[in-house]
Enzyme design. Structure first.
Site, PDB file in Angstrom:
ATOM      1  N   GLU A  38       0.855  -1.197   0.000  1.00 21.05           N
ATOM      2  CA  GLU A  38       0.000   0.000   0.000  1.00 21.05           C
ATOM      3  C   GLU A  38       0.899   1.259   0.000  1.00 21.05           C
ATOM      4  OE1 GLU A  38      -2.182  -0.026   3.675  1.00 21.05           O
ATOM      5  OE2 GLU A  38      -3.473   1.653   3.134  1.00 21.05           O
ATOM      6  N   LYS A 109      -9.429   2.619  -1.952  1.00 14.95           N
ATOM      7  CA  LYS A 109      -9.748   1.963  -0.663  1.00 14.95           C
ATOM      8  C   LYS A 109     -11.067   2.478  -0.091  1.00 14.95           C
ATOM      9  CE  LYS A 109      -7.255   0.946   3.686  1.00 14.95           C
ATOM     10  NZ  LYS A 109      -5.990   1.245   4.404  1.00 14.95           N
ATOM     11  N   CYS A 147      -5.293  -3.306   2.345  1.00 18.05           N
ATOM     12  CA  CYS A 147      -5.045  -3.422   3.781  1.00 18.05           C
ATOM     13  C   CYS A 147      -6.317  -3.609   4.607  1.00 18.05           C
ATOM     14  CB  CYS A 147      -4.217  -2.215   4.251  1.00 18.05           C
ATOM     15  SG  CYS A 147      -3.280  -2.598   5.745  1.00 18.05           S
ATOM     16  N   VAL A 174      -0.444  -2.711  10.512  1.00 21.02           N
ATOM     17  CA  VAL A 174       0.159  -2.275  11.778  1.00 21.02           C
ATOM     18  C   VAL A 174      -0.282  -3.171  12.943  1.00 21.02           C
ATOM     19  CG1 VAL A 174       0.434   0.126  11.053  1.00 21.02           C
ATOM     20  CG2 VAL A 174      -1.694  -0.562  12.142  1.00 21.02           C
ATOM     21  N   MET A 175      -1.320  -3.962  12.738  1.00 21.98           N
ATOM     22  CA  MET A 175      -1.763  -4.882  13.785  1.00 21.98           C
ATOM     23  C   MET A 175      -1.377  -6.311  13.388  1.00 21.98           C
ATOM     24  SD  MET A 175      -5.366  -3.199  15.037  1.00 21.98           S
ATOM     25  CE  MET A 175      -6.252  -3.288  13.514  1.00 21.98           C
TER      26      MET A 175
END
Ligand code: ACM
Length: 267
Positions: A38, A109, A147, A174-175
């Site tokens: 991304e 997105k 994402c 990020v998780m």
């Protein structure tokens, strides 16, 4: 058909550097379809609107996009990349499928994550599928999601119902959940999935964010065909038979799509 991803430590604000890395990581690789992370041109953590304006590009005319178009043609390989897109006075977190014949398709997105809502307009079109052909494969249907779209099963389901055999998934995760959750997205739709994630950090005076790597490719049975490291830039490729995604039977008497009971899902 050979499919793969480029896992990259995208350098914030440095599209030229990011392009160089993409070129060098893919130089000796042969693939029919490659997925990049991304926002692969810009980086993720914006501090102000000036940065966003400077780092976003028009897909038709932008330098980064034109370089990817050229690579796609030269390598005879479809390339899907996350792009920080500027269109008229709006900014989108987009994914573009570049085809060797020069055609391209854009997905914007629809489920923006956290502070992305401050910078980007949400996608304004339904996710669509696109048919691609190459020397060793023909008429394979490709869908794109980006994402955080993964956490809304409707995104992958919509693409699968429209016929997607491979879901390309540029990410800046990020998780820790998505890489495991893609097992379900692949299995419940009987599709191949390619999650191309970022590694490293974006460090800015006003904050810092880390990305989790472990880009993954799954088959329609939910098997992990490929899993990258948490911290290395790498381009990994696997050979698949995309027709496996056309079979939606989960038992002799169950079909993933024909057995849906839409009248009970009024949400
Ligand atoms: C994300 O959607 N980049 C977490």
């Amino acid at each position: 058909m050979k499919i793969g991803f480029v896992q990259l430590n995208v350098s914030f604000g440095n599209p030229g550097e990011n392009l160089k890395k993409i070129i060098s990581l893919t130089a000796d690789k042969e693939a029919d379809l490659l997925v990049l992370p991304e926002l692969a041109n810009s980086g993720y953590l914006f501090s102000d609107k000036n940065e966003l304006t400077e780092l976003s590009e028009n897909i038709e005319t932008g330098k980064f996009c034109n370089a990817l178009k050229k690579i796609s043609t030269e390598k005879n390989c479809c390339i899907v990349s996350g792009i920080c897109e500027k269109s008229e006075d709006k900014f989108y977190n987009s994914s573009v499928l570049f085809c060797p014949d020069g055609k391209y398709f854009v997905y914007r997105k629809i489920h923006l994550f956290d502070k992305e809502k401050k910078w980007f307009s949400p996608g304004d079109k339904e996710p669509e599928v696109h048919e691609i052909s190459g020397e060793s494969f023909s008429k394979v249907k490709i869908g794109m999601m980006i994402c955080f779209d993964w956490i809304f099963p409707e995104t992958a389901r919509t693409l699968a119902l429209k016929g997607a055999q491979i879901i390309c998934h540029p990410s800046n995760l990020v998780m820790q959940y998505c890489q495991r959750a893609m097992f379900t997205r692949a299995l419940e739709n009987h599709v191949f999935t390619i999650t191309a994630n970022r590694i490293g950090n974006d460090i800015k005076p006003d904050g810092e964010i880390s990305f989790t790597g472990e880009s993954v490719i799954l088959n329609p049975l939910g098997d992990y065909l490929m899993r990258a490291s948490q911290d290395k830039e790498e381009c990994l490729i696997v050979e698949i038979d995309p027709s496996a995604a056309l079979n939606k039977n989960i038992s002799d008497n169950n079909h993933l799509f024909n057995d849906r009971r839409n009248k009970f899902y009024k949400i």
